[in-house]
Design a protein around this motif. Structure first.
Motif, PDB file in Angstrom:
ATOM      1  N   GLU A   1       0.699  -1.361  -0.014  1.00  0.00           N
ATOM      2  CA  GLU A   1      -0.197   0.074   0.035  1.00  0.00           C
ATOM      3  C   GLU A   1       0.836   1.133   0.063  1.00  0.00           C
ATOM      4  O   GLU A   1       0.501   2.243  -0.826  1.00  0.00           O
TER       5      GLU A   1
ATOM      6  N   ASP B   1       2.242   1.908  -3.515  1.00  0.00           N
ATOM      7  CA  ASP B   1       1.498   2.365  -4.193  1.00  0.00           C
ATOM      8  C   ASP B   1       1.136   3.880  -4.237  1.00  0.00           C
ATOM      9  O   ASP B   1       0.766   4.681  -5.083  1.00  0.00           O
TER      10      ASP B   1
ATOM     11  N   GLN C   1       4.255   5.719  -5.722  1.00  0.00           N
ATOM     12  CA  GLN C   1       3.927   5.781  -7.233  1.00  0.00           C
ATOM     13  C   GLN C   1       3.141   6.818  -7.679  1.00  0.00           C
ATOM     14  O   GLN C   1       3.380   7.494  -8.661  1.00  0.00           O
TER      15      GLN C   1
END
Length: 247
Positions: free
Chosen positions: A94, A97, A100
C-alpha cells in the motif's frame, strides 16, 4: 491533534526504509527473508545513531515488530494459521502504491497547474431507479388526468341549455309595441309587459320600449306607467336598427 512527521536522512518513515532495503538487497516483497531484513534494518538504525541523529519512535516500534515476526516465524505453526509477515507485506504494498501515485502527480505538476481525469465511458440505462411514495404517484396521475381533460373540447351537453333557449328579436317587439299604440293612443306599460310569454320576450319588450323612447317615436307619461304615440311618428319598425336578445 495532528501527528508530527519526522524525516531521518532520506527516509520518510520505517516503511520507506524497509522498501529501500528490499530494493537494495533484492528481497522478494511477497516472501520476505525476515532475518536478513531485520539485520539490515537494525544496522541502518545504528548508523543513524552514530551520525548523532535522533531516531524517531516509529522506527523503534517497527524494529520491535520485525523482532516479533522473526520470533513467530521460528515457532511451529499450524497450516491454517496466517503468515506473520502478511500484515507487513500488505502495508508495504500500500505504501509503495502511494509513492508511485505521488510520483505521477509530481510529474504532472511540472507540466500543468490543473489535474484533469480522463473521460470515462459510462453505461447508460433507461431504467428508472428512483423510489416514490405511492400516494405521490397517485396524486401525479390525477393531476395528469385533469390536464388531459381540460385540453379536450367541451361535450355537446354543455351547449344544450343555450340551444334550447328561444331567441327573441327586439325589432319584432318594437313592431308589437307600435301596433299596440296604433290601436290605442295610450297604452299602460303593465298591459304591454303582461302580453310577453316568457323572460326573453319580456326583456326584448323592455329594450324595444327604451329604443322607441330614445328615437322619440313614443312618449312616456309623466307618472311613468303609460306609453303614447308621438304625433307624426311612423308606426312601422326600422329594420336597419334591428338586434336580437337571447337569455
Amino acid at each position: 491533534m495532528e501527528k508530527l512527521q519526522f524525516r531521518v536522512q532520506e527516509y520518510e518513515g520505517p516503511l520507506d526504509l524497509i522498501l529501500q532495503l528490499i530494493s537494495r538487497h533484492k528481497l522478494d516483497i511477497y516472501d520476505i527473508e525476515i532475518s536478513k531484513l531485520l539485520e539490515q534494518y537494525l544496522l541502518a538504525i545504528e548508523q543513524m545513531r552514530e551520525s548523532r541523529l535522533e531516531v524517531a519512535s516509529e522506527f523503534l516500534e517497527m524494529a520491535s515488530q520485525l523482532v516479533y515476526i522473526k520470533t513467530a516465524m521460528l515457532l511451529p505453526r499450524h497450516e491454517q494459521e496466517e503468515d506473520p509477515r502478511q500484515e507487513l507485506t500488505g502495508a508495504l504494498l500500500e505504501y509503495r502504491d502511494c509513492q508511485q501515485a505521488a510520483g505521477f502527480l509530481r510529474a504532472c505538476s511540472a507540466k500543468a497547474e490543473r489535474f484533469v481525469r480522463p473521460p470515462v465511458q459510462l453505461e447508460s440505462s433507461s431504467a428508472y431507479s428512483l423510489q416514490h411514495d405511492p400516494r405521490q404517484l397517485l396524486q401525479a396521475y390525477f393531476s395528469a388526468l385533469g390536464r388531459g381533460k381540460r385540453r379536450l373540447p367541451p361535450p355537446r351537453t354543455a351547449f344544450s341549455g343555450l340551444v334550447q333557449r328561444r331567441v327573441v328579436s327586439v325589432s319584432s317587439r318594437i313592431a308589437f309595441v307600435l301596433g299596440c299604440l296604433y290601436r290605442s293612443a295610450r297604452v299602460g306599460l303593465a298591459q304591454i309587459f303582461n302580453q310577453s310569454a316568457d323572460r326573453p320576450e319580456m326583456v326584448a319588450t323592455f329594450l324595444a320600449v327604451l329604443e322607441l323612447i330614445k328615437d322619440r317615436r313614443a312618449l312616456l307619461s309623466e307618472d311613468g306607467f303609460a306609453l303614447s304615440m308621438r304625433r307624426g311618428a311612423d308606426p312601422a319598425p326600422q329594420p336597419a336598427e334591428d338586434f336580437w336578445w337571447e337569455e
